[in-house]
Design an enzyme around this catalytic site. Structure first.
Site, PDB file in Angstrom:
ATOM      1  N   SER A 195       0.864  -1.172   0.000  1.00  0.00           N
ATOM      2  CA  SER A 195       0.000   0.000   0.000  1.00  0.00           C
ATOM      3  C   SER A 195       0.900   1.220   0.000  1.00  0.00           C
ATOM      4  CB  SER A 195      -0.866  -0.015   1.268  1.00  0.00           C
ATOM      5  OG  SER A 195      -1.452   1.246   1.512  1.00  0.00           O
TER       6      SER A 195
ATOM      7  N   TYR B 101      -2.224  -1.634  10.655  1.00  0.00           N
ATOM      8  CA  TYR B 101      -2.151  -1.788   9.200  1.00  0.00           C
ATOM      9  C   TYR B 101      -0.829  -1.239   8.661  1.00  0.00           C
ATOM     10  CZ  TYR B 101      -3.548  -1.407   4.270  1.00  0.00           C
ATOM     11  OH  TYR B 101      -3.603  -1.519   2.900  1.00  0.00           O
TER      12      TYR B 101
END
Length: 254
Positions: free
Chosen positions: A136, A149
């Site tokens: 990401s 995350y």
């Protein structure tokens, strides 16, 4: 592009980026192994004529069993591994449930390590392999309320680079794809979570949080990520390894 002699294992392939990858690799002729924990993944596999392998990646023994099942289904060698499975929860760090933190690290960092550990030896023996970690833009930058995350995705970047150096002499490349916000069910859930956490309307989450720092003001489509993964898996992608590929709409250009 043809991958007719290759087998690919894609985790989290029941929806979003994983499903788009499964569809793209099937079109390229690869033998696709669809992993997920959701019933929808069986439908994805059936539509593609692919094998469905169910496993809970939050369980380390289940991850090991998944790798063994994939090797059996592939005749002893998985050529391409796409570590895609993941999920998000949004909390201030002091309110982050420890059990949720541990589960997120297991699913998004430890499970990819395990699958690489178990599947890499056959790739090295064949002197060809592709490992693609779906990271990401939060693998290289941070945003509030996503400590687990972002920690997992930063760790995945370190894993990518390290294994790339170890595997390169054996014809195995290892790369990370780092997209900005992709139009997926996880992102749809985030919109509501961010709106509640920040006390702003959902429309403002998209405009201010997701697209505010981006130069290109739109969400990414799952197919766009899948096509890039397909290129990295090709022979032409063989010169690329150990890299973080920023499909981030210009987020990190600032």
């Amino acid at each position: 592009m043809s991958l007719e002699d290759k087998t690919v294992l894609i985790t989290g392939a029941g929806s979003g980026i994983g499903r788009a990858c499964a569809q793209a690799f099937a079109r390229a002729g690869a033998r696709v192994l669809v992993h997920d924990i959701t019933p929808e993944a069986q439908q994805v596999a059936d539509a593609l004529g692919a094998a469905f392998l169910r496993a809970d990646l939050s369980d380390q023994e289940a991850v090991k069993s998944l790798a063994q099942a994939a090797l059996r289904a592939a005749g002893g060698r998985v050529d391409i591994l796409i570590n895609n499975a993941g999920f998000q929860q949004i909390h201030p760090v002091e309110e982050f449930p420890e059990a949720t933190w541990n589960k997120m690290i297991q699913v998004m960092l430890t499970a990819p390590f395990q699958l690489i550990k178990y599947l890499l030896p056959a790739m090295k023996a064949n002197r060809w392999g592709r490992i693609i970690n779906i990271s990401s833009l939060h693998g290289v930058v941070a945003s509030p309320f996503k400590s687990a995350y972002i920690s997992a995705k930063h760790g995945l970047m370190g894993l990518t680079k390290t294994v790339a150096l170890e595997a390169a002499p054996f014809g195995v490349t290892v790369n990370a794809i780092c997209p900005a916000y992709v139009r997926t069910p996880i992102v749809d859930q985030q919109i509501a979570d961010q709106a509640r956490t920040l006390n702003i309307p959902e429309s403002a989450v998209i405009e201010q949080v997701m697209l505010g720092p981006a130069a290109i003001k739109r969400l990414i489509e799952p197919d766009e990520v899948a096509e890039f993964a397909l290129y990295l898996a090709s022979d032409k992608g063989g010169i690329i390894t150990g890299a973080a590929h920023m499909l981030d709409l210009g987020w990190t250009a600032r």
